[in-house]
Design an enzyme around this catalytic site. Sequence first.
Site, PDB file in Angstrom:
ATOM      1  N   LYS A  89       0.174  -1.026  -0.133  1.00  0.00           N
ATOM      2  CA  LYS A  89      -0.232  -0.136   0.214  1.00  0.00           C
ATOM      3  C   LYS A  89       0.187   1.391  -0.787  1.00  0.00           C
ATOM      4  O   LYS A  89       1.897   1.142   0.523  1.00  0.00           O
ATOM      5  CB  LYS A  89      -0.659   0.068   1.451  1.00  0.00           C
TER       6      LYS A  89
ATOM      7  N   ARG B 169     -10.681 -11.628   2.235  1.00  0.00           N
ATOM      8  CA  ARG B 169     -11.192 -12.524   1.510  1.00  0.00           C
ATOM      9  C   ARG B 169     -10.094 -13.406   1.556  1.00  0.00           C
ATOM     10  O   ARG B 169     -11.723 -14.411   1.614  1.00  0.00           O
ATOM     11  CB  ARG B 169     -12.116 -11.979  -0.004  1.00  0.00           C
TER      12      ARG B 169
HETATM   13  N1  BES Z   1      -8.087  -3.746   4.668  1.00  0.00           N
HETATM   14  C1  BES Z   1      -7.807  -3.481   3.371  1.00  0.00           C
HETATM   15  C2  BES Z   1      -9.675  -2.722   3.146  1.00  0.00           C
HETATM   16  C3  BES Z   1      -9.417  -1.009   3.654  1.00  0.00           C
HETATM   17  C4  BES Z   1      -9.399   0.120   2.875  1.00  0.00           C
HETATM   18  C5  BES Z   1      -9.838  -1.253   5.051  1.00  0.00           C
HETATM   19  C6  BES Z   1      -9.568   1.277   3.740  1.00  0.00           C
HETATM   20  C7  BES Z   1     -10.106   0.016   6.205  1.00  0.00           C
HETATM   21  C8  BES Z   1     -10.177   1.071   4.872  1.00  0.00           C
HETATM   22  C9  BES Z   1      -8.368  -4.753   2.261  1.00  0.00           C
HETATM   23  O1  BES Z   1      -7.360  -6.086   2.696  1.00  0.00           O
HETATM   24  C10 BES Z   1      -7.775  -4.328   0.862  1.00  0.00           C
HETATM   25  O2  BES Z   1      -6.779  -3.691   0.635  1.00  0.00           O
HETATM   26  N2  BES Z   1      -8.929  -3.957  -0.050  1.00  0.00           N
HETATM   27  C11 BES Z   1      -7.992  -3.668  -1.362  1.00  0.00           C
HETATM   28  C12 BES Z   1      -8.776  -4.746  -2.526  1.00  0.00           C
HETATM   29  C13 BES Z   1      -8.462  -4.353  -3.903  1.00  0.00           C
HETATM   30  C14 BES Z   1      -6.481  -5.343  -3.352  1.00  0.00           C
HETATM   31  C15 BES Z   1      -8.777  -5.240  -5.083  1.00  0.00           C
HETATM   32  C16 BES Z   1      -8.827  -2.947  -1.374  1.00  0.00           C
HETATM   33  O3  BES Z   1      -9.561  -2.208  -1.281  1.00  0.00           O
HETATM   34  O4  BES Z   1      -8.484  -1.781  -2.767  1.00  0.00           O
HETATM   35 ZN    ZN Z   2      -5.755  -5.361   2.161  1.00  0.00          ZN
END
Ligand code: BES
Ligand code: ZN
Length: 480
Positions: free
Chosen positions: A260, A334
């Site tokens: 990230k 997931r």
């Molecule tokens: N933990 C994150 C989602 C999240 C985002 C939680 C903002 C709280 C605040 C999750 O594991 C994630 O990173 N999801 C990705 C999915 C994508 C790679 C398809 C996302 O939402 O960007």
């Molecule tokens: Zn994630």
Amino acid sequence: MKTTVEHQPIEQIAADALIIPVLEGRKEERFGAADLFDSGEVTGKIFELTLIHHPPGVAAARVLLIGAGKPAEFDAAQLRKVAGAAVRHLKSKSCQNVALALEPEWAAANFVSAAVEGAVLGQYEPDQYKTGNEKTALESFRVATGAADAEDAAERGRILGEAQNFTRALVNEPANRLVPADIVAAARQMATEFHLECEVLDREHMKALGMGALLGVAQGSAEPPALIVLRYRPEKPAGAAHLGLVGKGVTFDTGGISIKPSDGMEKMKYDMAGGAAMLGAMRALAQLKPAIPVSAFVPCVENMPGSRAQRPGDIVTTMSGKTVEVINTDAEGRLILADAITYARRQGCTHLVDAATLTGAIVVALGHLRVGLFANQDAMRDRVLAAADAAGERMWPMPLDADYKDYLKSAFADLPNVGGRWGGAVTAAMFLKEFAEDTPWVHLDIAGTAWLDDSKPFLAKGATGLPLRTMVRLAMEWKE
Ligand code: BES
Ligand code: ZN
Ligand code: ZN
């Protein structure tokens, strides 16, 4: 903070402060407040605060008039917030023993519960790592009411409030102080205190069960994974239902190799909020004792990059037998939930709810006000929506049409772990649906609602505890 019920007339209550909720348009004549009304200083507007010292005619040292808003909008949910806001204000004024007066028209048990719950929620502050400041905390909170059965109602409010604070405290912990083993320790201690059965599956056990998706996420971290299982069993179960609560327990989400951006990454300590809410729900249920069996399943991992981390393109085999191509290691929630859901089904759960900070896309869709709710069965969806409504946790139904499945195509495995550019919250839910199979199931995406960026008058910044209250309602009010 000790919470009790007070049956004395309010004039006789000795306290540092007596809290009086004031509705808009209703003139308060007591406590010398009439002039404040006439001058427009007190209007009853929601959360308006007026502190009166040495109020005439009462034993309390102060009266806090707190705006309760429009009479038509005032209900137990509103009272919960009003009580929380009053407590948050008074503890900053070094009051220690306070009482809240309920009008005779608010004598129903749910008002008593709400007042206590709100006070307990308002009392909590995530300031344990701040040094030097004098800690302020209330010693006691009393609800003054003539309501029958007020003691039991107050007790329910305390149980619910304290369970939410338990969840909030876990979620607010930074990831250096809360790794999977620490969630395990907290769950074990809580289970012992409240007489729940607790079992923890370690890496070897997961390997034996074939949980390749959960293990794949865990392999990049030096911290070993754990799958926490808590079981509540009623003495005489009513019917055949067995509710399973599954919660995402990522103690920190760096994204893994699909790392990230660093901006805002500190918030990813709340990626275990779903798991913490399910543990908190079990804490409350162990005391409130619903008629149906309830089990919680919390897969705990840390999602890290590193030389052992899984890579984009890796193919893992889930416990269900389905294979998954890991296109993006940041879609880890997931993956761990897939194996936890399969395990919950094999443990005999007849109905499932999962809660997860799963996607940024749900925040785009619904903002921070409503939880995204996905279901594979209308009856189960309606059960959870009704429970959420009663609990005062806002949710919104989202779609899962069968042809969204076309968004999940992998050339090399049964499923990819991400869809394309669009409908990110839906494709994440669609992925989970493959593992819920024919078990009635609801998925709650709480990425937008599990965390408050700025404190509210009635709630400190940080973890909110959602969707704990809904889970407790769902179990307590279960009808075949
Ligand atoms: N933990 C994150 C989602 C999240 C985002 C939680 C903002 C709280 C605040 C999750 O594991 C994630 O990173 N999801 C990705 C999915 C994508 C790679 C398809 C996302 O939402 O960007
Ligand atoms: Zn994630
Ligand atoms: Zn995550």
